[in-house]
Write a protein that holds these residues in place. Structure first.
Motif: not given
Length: 441
Positions: A72-90, A125-134
């Motif tokens: 639960i503590i990591y949720i803000p990190y996982n939807v924040g810093m882990a997707l940092l590049s996506l937000y920077v793009t926008a 499994d065909g799922g999207i990996k977030s490796t390069y989204l951070g």
């Protein structure tokens, strides 16, 4: 002497700072990085609780609660810093599109699609990996957003759009106008991905990373480590997280650590100093570039904004997290802080490696958990000299940052004064006199 130095730095660095602020690309990148401050701050704080059980022990209610609720503590990190590049793009696309006075929703959509086409990876499994989204995808994010906006602007300039009759509602007309633009932008980035994957056998974000491979080479050399530290600081100074180098450096450091352990088990001594533990405990002491000196002086600053940044940055810095000071001061893309951060910070971060090279400090045989400054360094080699090494880094950081901090503080104080003067054009007596006149414009 200090006044002359400050005058010299102000004379030559201030014009450079102004020119950089006026550059549309650098300005958009800088604004995007500053906009990431809340995400970085929240994400950084989410990493601190993990260190608490290591400091106070696992067998107590606090540690047990933290361990149980880490997901639960990591949720803000996982939807924040882990997707940092996506937000920077926008954000980059927003500011660049605003500069060109383009349709912002359209620009944002095209930039995000462009980045995802470059950075999305798929699992088995065909799922999207977030490796390069951070943070590892920041190179690709900057490239995608800038190129997408420029292609968008070019299409509008060349009238590669579908014009609808004036009777058609505006939102419908804009959607049809976007069709040719979408085809061109998506087609361009699709070609880039296909070429990278099928010809270069790698994803586009790794192409940027691989450009630095020849520069790194063998890291069992103090000169190479010093260069790497300066390079990391340079990347971070440009708003690019130095973790983009980890695919190159991590295998080398892990191999060195394994060899050190084998040597000690065989009754010998560890000889490789480039290992994961020292990278964090020494190379990133109080954060990449050893920025505690700036945090220290910000805490004592007369400028209100800088003092507040210092307060916010103190606790994260004690755990080796310096994103708050990097993006809050800011250090990123700030020419006044280029020398103390990029050059001096890189050299200070490499001092313990030189101590290992000369035999004054034991090489690492352990990668400790995230336990904060000083203790982390000691746990890498269980050598009390690590405390001395960190102490030297701390003192040098405070001394080196002072003159550069004073230059920037004077600018901030002047800006605060000008702001106050604008707010207080009329004195209280003048305002009362104006009120009595009952002027109605």
């Amino acid at each position: 002497m200090m006044n002359k130095f400050e005058t010299f730095m102000s004379k030559y660095l201030t014009p450079i700072a102004n020119k950089m602020d006026q550059n549309r690309y650098l300005s958009a990148i800088k604004k995007a990085m500053v906009a990431m401050t809340p995400i970085l701050l929240i994400g950084s704080f989410c990493l601190i609780p993990e260190a608490i059980p290591n400091m106070i022990g696992p067998n107590n209610p606090i540690s047990q609660w933290i361990t149980t609720n880490l997901d639960i503590i990591y949720i803000p990190y996982n939807v924040g810093m882990a997707l940092l590049s996506l937000y920077v793009t926008a954000v980059i696309a927003y500011h660049l599109g605003k500069h060109y006075k383009l349709d912002i929703p359209g620009v944002l959509c095209m930039a995000i699609i462009a980045f995802l086409m470059m950075g999305v990876d798929y699992g088995e499994d065909g799922g999207i990996k977030s490796t390069y989204l951070g943070p590892k995808g920041l190179f690709a994010a900057m490239f995608a957003s800038i190129i997408a906006v420029e292609l968008f602007r070019w299409c509008k300039k060349k009238n590669f759009t579908i014009k609808m009759p004036e009777s058609v509602p505006d939102f419908v007309s804009r959607s049809f106008e976007m069709i040719p633009i979408s085809v061109i932008i998506i087609g361009f980035f699709l070609i880039i991905r296909v070429v990278c994957v099928n010809v270069l056998n790698t994803l586009p974000p790794l192409v940027f990373t691989n450009l630095f491979a020849p520069l790194v080479g063998s890291m069992d050399n103090p000169f190479a480590v010093t260069f790497l530290q300066i390079l990391r600081c340079l990347l971070f100074f440009c708003g690019i997280h130095p973790s983009v180098l980890s695919p190159i450096t991590s295998p080398i450091s892990t191999q060195f650590l394994a060899e050190n352990i084998e040597m000690v088990k065989a009754g010998g001594e560890a000889i490789h100093f480039f290992a994961p533990g020292p990278e964090s405990a020494f190379g990133n002491f109080t954060g990449t570039g050893v920025t505690f000196g700036l945090v220290f002086w910000c805490l004592l600053s007369k400028a209100k904004a800088m003092k507040q940044v210092g307060r916010i940055s103190l606790i994260p810095a004690l755990f080796g997290i310096n994103e708050p000071i990097l993006f809050g001061a800011p250090v990123v893309l700030n020419p006044i802080f280029a020398i103390p951060y990029v050059i001096c910070g890189g050299i200070i971060g490499s001092i313990p490696y030189w101590m290992m090279y000369f035999g004054w400090l034991k090489c690492s045989t352990f990668t400790p958990p995230y336990v904060g400054v000083f203790l982390e360094g000691y746990l890498t080699n269980f050598d009390y000299m690590s405390l001395v090494a960190n102490g030297i880094q701390l003192v040098l950081s405070i001394l080196i940052w002072y003159p550069f901090f004073k230059i920037y503080e004077n600018r901030e104080l002047l800006a605060e004064k000008e702001k106050e003067e604008k707010q207080d054009i009329f004195s209280a007596e003048d305002q009362a006199l104006l009120d009595d006149l009952h002027l109605d414009f």
